[in-house]
Design a protein around this motif. Structure first.
Motif, PDB file in Angstrom:
ATOM      1  N   ARG A 220       0.802  -1.220   0.000  1.00 13.85           N
ATOM      2  CA  ARG A 220       0.000   0.000   0.000  1.00 13.85           C
ATOM      3  C   ARG A 220       0.835   1.271   0.000  1.00 13.85           C
ATOM      4  O   ARG A 220       0.366   2.343  -0.334  1.00 13.85           O
TER       5      ARG A 220
ATOM      6  N   GLU B  23     -10.191  -2.869  -1.715  1.00 19.41           N
ATOM      7  CA  GLU B  23     -10.308  -2.013  -2.909  1.00 19.41           C
ATOM      8  C   GLU B  23      -9.182  -0.984  -2.984  1.00 19.41           C
ATOM      9  O   GLU B  23      -8.866  -0.325  -1.993  1.00 19.41           O
ATOM     10  N   ARG B  24      -8.593  -0.880  -4.140  1.00 14.91           N
ATOM     11  CA  ARG B  24      -7.596   0.138  -4.441  1.00 14.91           C
ATOM     12  C   ARG B  24      -7.880   0.684  -5.828  1.00 14.91           C
ATOM     13  O   ARG B  24      -7.761  -0.030  -6.823  1.00 14.91           O
ATOM     14  N   SER B  25      -8.299   1.952  -5.886  1.00 14.45           N
ATOM     15  CA  SER B  25      -8.615   2.551  -7.186  1.00 14.45           C
ATOM     16  C   SER B  25      -7.333   3.019  -7.865  1.00 14.45           C
ATOM     17  O   SER B  25      -6.398   3.457  -7.204  1.00 14.45           O
TER      18      SER B  25
ATOM     19  N   ASP C  94     -11.592   5.823  -2.435  1.00 19.16           N
ATOM     20  CA  ASP C  94     -10.352   5.759  -1.658  1.00 19.16           C
ATOM     21  C   ASP C  94      -9.282   6.715  -2.186  1.00 19.16           C
ATOM     22  O   ASP C  94      -8.148   6.704  -1.702  1.00 19.16           O
TER      23      ASP C  94
END
Ligand code: SAM
Ligand code: SF4
Ligand code: F3S
Length: 459
Positions: free
Chosen positions: A150, A191-193, A227
């Motif tokens: 991240r 979730e990671r946009s 996000d």
């Protein structure tokens, strides 16, 4: 761990120039298709060439799925078949990647000890280093990250695209929904946009390569951008992608009924390049089952969303996913699913029997449905849907549809899709690939339409 010298990769005998080749087998969903494109792009960058023939490959990668038990069995079955190639050519590097690896971890190596390389969905960018280690002969090389790093943005990877006409672009990775039947959040993470600038840059690159259509991908594209800082949403992103010259069609999948807002529907209807096809998985037509699935909408809310889509885009095709035999599904609950299917008249339904996945809540529910009942329900749902799809497609006979030609057909001619995502076959050669044509529909089955160019095709 076994450590031995790698033998003769690309060793094809005296006199042959050894361009080393790779072959990637992709199982599962569009996410995996896109991930395989990234793996292929990395391998091409390293100087390898793709081959369609596994027997001719120096590196074979199997990109796996684990959404149902059947997918898992297919992966292990395929690895068993590939063992024969490995025996014939000990220098072959056999690797496995994808969601099954995330789920199974070291168990993959216990079950398939002849593997050389195992990596997960979060460390695809590490393929060059991992491959170098495997080629140094210290096999098996095993690296499966728990989650994406991240602290660093996801590296933009090169891609060898599987289609010259249609491009797939990941806009959001992972899923936060945790439906009680589904393994995806456990294997793909939260979730990671992808920031809008990065999405637009990838779409521009596709357009520059001649691509005409893009599909924006994610397990739940409707929650795109929550996000990001500043926050963003799918409607905004669609507007930005719409501005990219050369792209004539935009699709997005998968939507979640809970997050598909009226504002998004209006945005899709207002953008000429956004295609009139919404894939909106309902999973079941019974409120009690939806609640136990943690889907967070009711059948009435789902129906209201369908009404809103049809009001904004009367020609839209609507497709869905349905699971039969979820724990606790009674005959009456299943009847309510059939009623929903009959009422909504979906253009297509991906149907599946519920498959318990270890680690998901529903796998521990005591009221599992017997396989025989699941099979019976699946058959009656499929029969109903085949009839409905046939009726809907029949209504298109005699109409003219805009078709983007994608590829040569297996039995000659070419194959393309309407804006509503229906497959159309027609006569013609490869010069039509990439063209948008008016096509008159002359024949219709439940799955495929037959057409002919409605206007003379200019040279
Ligand atoms: N994100 C999408 C959604 O919300 O519907 C779907 C993603 S999932 C990879 C694709 C489909 O697989 C689901 O819509 C569901 O119908 C099916 N599926 C997932 N888990 C399943 C299970 N345990 N048994 C049967 N089908 C399953
Ligand atoms: Fe799975 Fe539900 Fe996420 Fe779709 S929304 S990927 S079905 S957990
Ligand atoms: Fe399968 Fe993973 Fe897709 S489990 S359906 S390949 S996200």
């Amino acid at each position: 761990m076994l450590c031995s010298a790698a033998e003769g990769i690309g060793d094809r005998g005296a006199g042959e120039t050894a361009v080393e080749r790779f072959h990637i087998i992709t199982q599962g969903c569009q996410m995996n298709v896109r991930d395989s494109e990234a793996m292929a792009g990395l391998l091409v960058q390293l100087g390898y060439a793709p081959t369609d023939d596994p027997a001719d490959a120096d590196i074979i990668l199997l990109n796996t799925c684990t959404v149902r038990e059947g997918a898992e069995e297919r992966a292990y079955g395929r690895l068993g078949e590939l063992r024969a190639l490995k025996r014939r050519r000990p220098g072959l590097i056999l690797g496995v990647a994808g969601c099954l690896v995330q789920q199974e971890r070291e168990r993959v190596l216990e079950r398939v000890p002849w593997l050389d390389l195992v990596f997960g969905v979060h460390n695809i960018h590490r393929l060059p280093e991992l491959l170098a280690q495997a080629r140094d002969g210290c096999v098996p090389v095993y690296e499966v990250w728990d989650r994406a790093d991240r602290d660093r943005p996801l590296p933009a990877l090169p891609a060898l695209r599987s289609s010259a006409v249609r491009g797939f672009v990941n806009i959001i990775h992972g899923c936060n929904k945790f439906c009680t039947f589904c393994i995806v959040p456990y294997v793909r993470g939260r979730e990671r946009s992808v920031p809008p600038d990065a999405v637009v840059a990838e779409v521009r690159q596709l357009a520059a390569q001649g691509c005409r259509e893009v599909t924006l991908l994610g397990q739940n594209v409707d929650s795109y951008g929550h996000d990001l800082v500043p926050r963003c949403d799918l409607a905004h992103l669609l507007g930005r992608v719409h501005d990219v010259e050369g792209i004539v069609r935009i699709r997005f999948t998968t939507s979640h009924p809970r997050d598909m807002t009226r504002a998004l529907i209006r945005a899709v209807a207002a953008l000429p390049k956004a295609c009139e096809h919404i894939h909106l998985p309902v999973q079941a037509g019974d409120d009690g089952i939806l609640k136990r699935m943690h889907r967070a909408y009711t059948v009435a809310q789902y129906r209201a969303t369908i009404d809103a889509i049809r009001e904004a885009m009367p020609e839209a095709s609507i497709t869905t996913d349905i699971i039969v035999g979820f724990p606790g599904e009674t005959d009456e609950a299943f009847e309510r699913t059939l009623r929903l299917v009959e009422d909504v008249r979906f253009d297509a339904v991906n149907t599946a029997m519920y498959s318990p996945r270890t680690g998901t809540p529903a796998a521990t529910y005591p009221d599992q449905v017997p396989d025989e009942t699941k099979r019976r329900r699946l058959q009656s749902l499929n029969r109903m849907q085949e009839r409905i799809a046939g009726e809907l497609n029949q209504r298109l006979v005699g109409t003219v549809q805009e078709v983007l030609v994608e590829e040569a057909g297996r039995k000659g001619g070419v194959l393309g899709r309407t804006r509503t995502n229906k497959v159309v076959t027609l006569d013609g050669g490869s010069e039509l690939i990439g063209r948008v044509l008016p096509v008159e529909i002359v024949q219709a089955g439940s799955w495929v339409l037959r057409g002919r160019a409605a206007a003379p095709v200019p040279a």
